[in-house]
Design a protein around this motif. Structure first.
Motif, PDB file in Angstrom:
ATOM      1  N   PRO A 127       0.840  -1.209   0.000  1.00 22.91           N
ATOM      2  CA  PRO A 127       0.000   0.000   0.000  1.00 22.91           C
ATOM      3  C   PRO A 127       0.868   1.248   0.000  1.00 22.91           C
ATOM      4  N   GLY A 128       0.423   2.259  -0.723  1.00 18.12           N
ATOM      5  CA  GLY A 128       1.175   3.497  -0.775  1.00 18.12           C
ATOM      6  C   GLY A 128       2.071   3.622  -1.993  1.00 18.12           C
ATOM      7  N   VAL A 129       2.123   2.569  -2.828  1.00 13.57           N
ATOM      8  CA  VAL A 129       2.850   2.627  -4.096  1.00 13.57           C
ATOM      9  C   VAL A 129       1.831   2.446  -5.213  1.00 13.57           C
ATOM     10  N   ASP A 130       1.741   3.428  -6.085  1.00 13.05           N
ATOM     11  CA  ASP A 130       0.756   3.444  -7.176  1.00 13.05           C
ATOM     12  C   ASP A 130       1.497   3.341  -8.501  1.00 13.05           C
ATOM     13  N   LEU A 131       1.282   2.260  -9.239  1.00 17.66           N
ATOM     14  CA  LEU A 131       1.911   2.065 -10.539  1.00 17.66           C
ATOM     15  C   LEU A 131       0.927   2.462 -11.635  1.00 17.66           C
ATOM     16  N   ARG A 132       1.334   3.387 -12.492  1.00 19.49           N
ATOM     17  CA  ARG A 132       0.481   3.861 -13.578  1.00 19.49           C
ATOM     18  C   ARG A 132       1.160   3.577 -14.914  1.00 19.49           C
ATOM     19  N   LEU A 133       0.611   2.633 -15.659  1.00 19.50           N
ATOM     20  CA  LEU A 133       1.147   2.292 -16.971  1.00 19.50           C
ATOM     21  C   LEU A 133       0.556   3.225 -18.025  1.00 19.50           C
ATOM     22  N   GLY A 134       1.270   3.360 -19.142  1.00 20.22           N
ATOM     23  CA  GLY A 134       0.811   4.251 -20.195  1.00 20.22           C
ATOM     24  C   GLY A 134       0.827   5.704 -19.789  1.00 20.22           C
ATOM     25  N   ALA A 135       1.718   6.072 -18.868  1.00 13.57           N
ATOM     26  CA  ALA A 135       1.821   7.451 -18.368  1.00 13.57           C
ATOM     27  C   ALA A 135       3.264   7.914 -18.520  1.00 13.57           C
ATOM     28  N   GLU A 136       3.451   9.091 -19.076  1.00  6.09           N
ATOM     29  CA  GLU A 136       4.791   9.592 -19.358  1.00  6.09           C
ATOM     30  C   GLU A 136       4.942  11.028 -18.886  1.00  6.09           C
ATOM     31  N   ILE A 137       6.051  11.297 -18.197  1.00  9.63           N
ATOM     32  CA  ILE A 137       6.385  12.661 -17.775  1.00  9.63           C
ATOM     33  C   ILE A 137       6.834  13.466 -18.995  1.00  9.63           C
ATOM     34  N   LEU A 138       6.232  14.635 -19.169  1.00  4.29           N
ATOM     35  CA  LEU A 138       6.581  15.499 -20.296  1.00  4.29           C
ATOM     36  C   LEU A 138       7.475  16.666 -19.892  1.00  4.29           C
ATOM     37  N   ASP A 139       7.178  17.260 -18.739  1.00  2.00           N
ATOM     38  CA  ASP A 139       7.897  18.471 -18.355  1.00  2.00           C
ATOM     39  C   ASP A 139       7.704  18.718 -16.868  1.00  2.00           C
ATOM     40  N   LEU A 140       8.401  19.709 -16.371  1.00  2.00           N
ATOM     41  CA  LEU A 140       8.321  20.093 -14.966  1.00  2.00           C
ATOM     42  C   LEU A 140       8.077  21.594 -14.882  1.00  2.00           C
ATOM     43  N   SER A 141       7.433  22.005 -13.813  1.00  3.11           N
ATOM     44  CA  SER A 141       7.329  23.435 -13.535  1.00  3.11           C
ATOM     45  C   SER A 141       7.388  23.623 -12.030  1.00  3.11           C
TER      46      SER A 141
END
Length: 400
Positions: A127-141
């Motif tokens: 619990p407390g770890v969430d795996l998200r497939l098909g998700a990609e980091i694009l940028d940061l702000s």
């Protein structure tokens, strides 16, 4: 100092490979909420065998993952070194029970997919770890509250997510690395690896049991049992000018035999036994480059991809995960400073291992008089002395 309910913000990890999943478990063990974003829509079996030396096993043991690997791992008692020119054995390096007694953890060889599966199962159970497939980091702000805002995309949405840190564990072709100023691009080494796995019951008995390392001019070959001793993992490496859009491709058996045409008949017969080969470009990322920028840190191959001549790529990523967690306790206040401390601690060791791998590459591929001198030294070396050469790598634990 972070001031806006820092505890409610997760650590985001880009990449669900071995390094990313290990980091997720280590950070969660510290009390962080963790989100792992993986651009692949499903996690498939990628790669082939890898070596888990005692330094990596010490981390996996602390994360309660090591015991679940026992059924699919294999513990060779020796690494036997052979001449790829004459076919004669040059030396023996003690592994197995000797190395486990020496360092307190096993030396295992395992299929990469079996290790990733065990880590994935542990993540699903945590619990407390969430795996998200098909998700990609694009940028940061930046956030006005001292946090980070990750901009990401999935098939359904483009979204923003506040987090206390972003960890780039997205491999040698990391997109996260591009968010670090003055980052180092991956560099093709001019060497390729041909990989295959073969059921051991289809091979002569000589290929069972111990691991093997064959040395030849501008090439070498490694083999060892995986899948609990049921399959043989083969990696045939050669110097070659080649690249592909994906840097990996299927290869015909005839091509592999042509590259290794001057090798002993036993080895060529082994290569003939597999109809399916994958060809990989061997690329590296200089560990001397920057790993961190504010609330962002790179780890594993994204920070320091290395040539496989010390078999420590996975091991260094696993070590990274443990030390990253050490510097990020649940109540961390200054995340950028913590990430810089992680980089300062890890970089000297990783650079040494990377340099050792590069040195091995030169030694393995010698020819002529230098190769004769190398082989002579190996013949006169005691198995225990060859094992002890790497005590500084294998004897590492997170406390040291």
């Amino acid at each position: 100092m972070s001031t806006h309910n820092d505890a409610s913000h997760p650590v985001i990890i880009a990449g669900a490979g071995i390094g990313g999943l290990t980091a997720a478990l280590a950070l969660r063990q510290n009390g962080h909420s963790v989100i792992v974003m993986e651009k692949a829509r499903e996690l498939s079996e990628v790669g082939a065998g890898l070596q888990l030396s005692p330094n990596a096993c010490s981390v996996l043991d602390r994360l309660d993952v090591l015991s679940s690997l026992k059924a699919t791992a294999y513990a060779p008692e020796n690494l036997r070194l052979w001449s790829g020119e004459t076919g004669r054995q040059l030396a023996r390096v003690r592994l197995g029970a000797y190395l486990e007694q020496r360092h307190g953890q096993p030396f295992w060889v395992i299929h990469r997919a079996d290790l990733q599966r065990a880590l994935l199962e542990k993540v699903h159970q945590t619990p407390g770890v969430d795996l998200r497939l098909g998700a990609e980091i694009l940028d940061l702000s930046p956030s006005p509250y001292g946090h980070l805002v990750c901009i990401y995309q999935t098939d359904e949405i483009n979204g923003n997510l506040d987090c206390k840190a972003l960890i780039g564990a997205d491999g040698v072709w990391s997109k996260t690395r591009k968010l670090v100023p003055a980052h180092q691009n991956a560099h093709f080494s001019g060497q390729v690896a041909y990989r295959a796995t073969i059921p051991l019951d289809k091979l002569p008995a000589r290929w069972s049991g111990d691991s093997g390392l064959w040395l030849h001019k501008n090439s070498h070959l490694v083999h060892y049992p995986i899948r609990g001793g049921r399959e043989l993992n083969i990696v045939a490496l050669a110097e070659e000018a080649w690249q592909d859009e994906t840097w990996s491709a299927r290869e015909e058996k005839e091509t592999v035999l042509r590259v290794f045409k001057n090798w002993p008949a036993d080895v060529r017969n082994l290569l003939k036994a597999s109809e399916t080969w994958l060809k990989w470009a061997l690329c590296s990322v200089d560990a001397s480059g920057p790993w961190t920028h504010g609330h962002l840190a790179l780890m594993g191959d994204a920070a320091h991809a290395m040539l496989p001549y010390m078999a420590q790529g996975a091991g260094m990523a696993i070590e990274d995960a443990a030390i990253l967690a050490k510097h990020l306790p649940a109540d961390v206040e200054n995340v950028p400073a913590a990430l810089r401390a992680f980089e300062r601690e890890r970089k000297p060791r990783v650079k040494r291992v990377q340099e050792t791998a590069s040195g091995n590459a030169r030694t393995f591929h010698l020819s002529g008089i230098p190769a004769f001198a190398r082989d002579t030294v190996l013949r006169w070396s005691k198995p225990e002395a060859l094992t002890a050469r790497y005590d500084d790598i294998y004897g590492w634990t997170p406390e040291r």
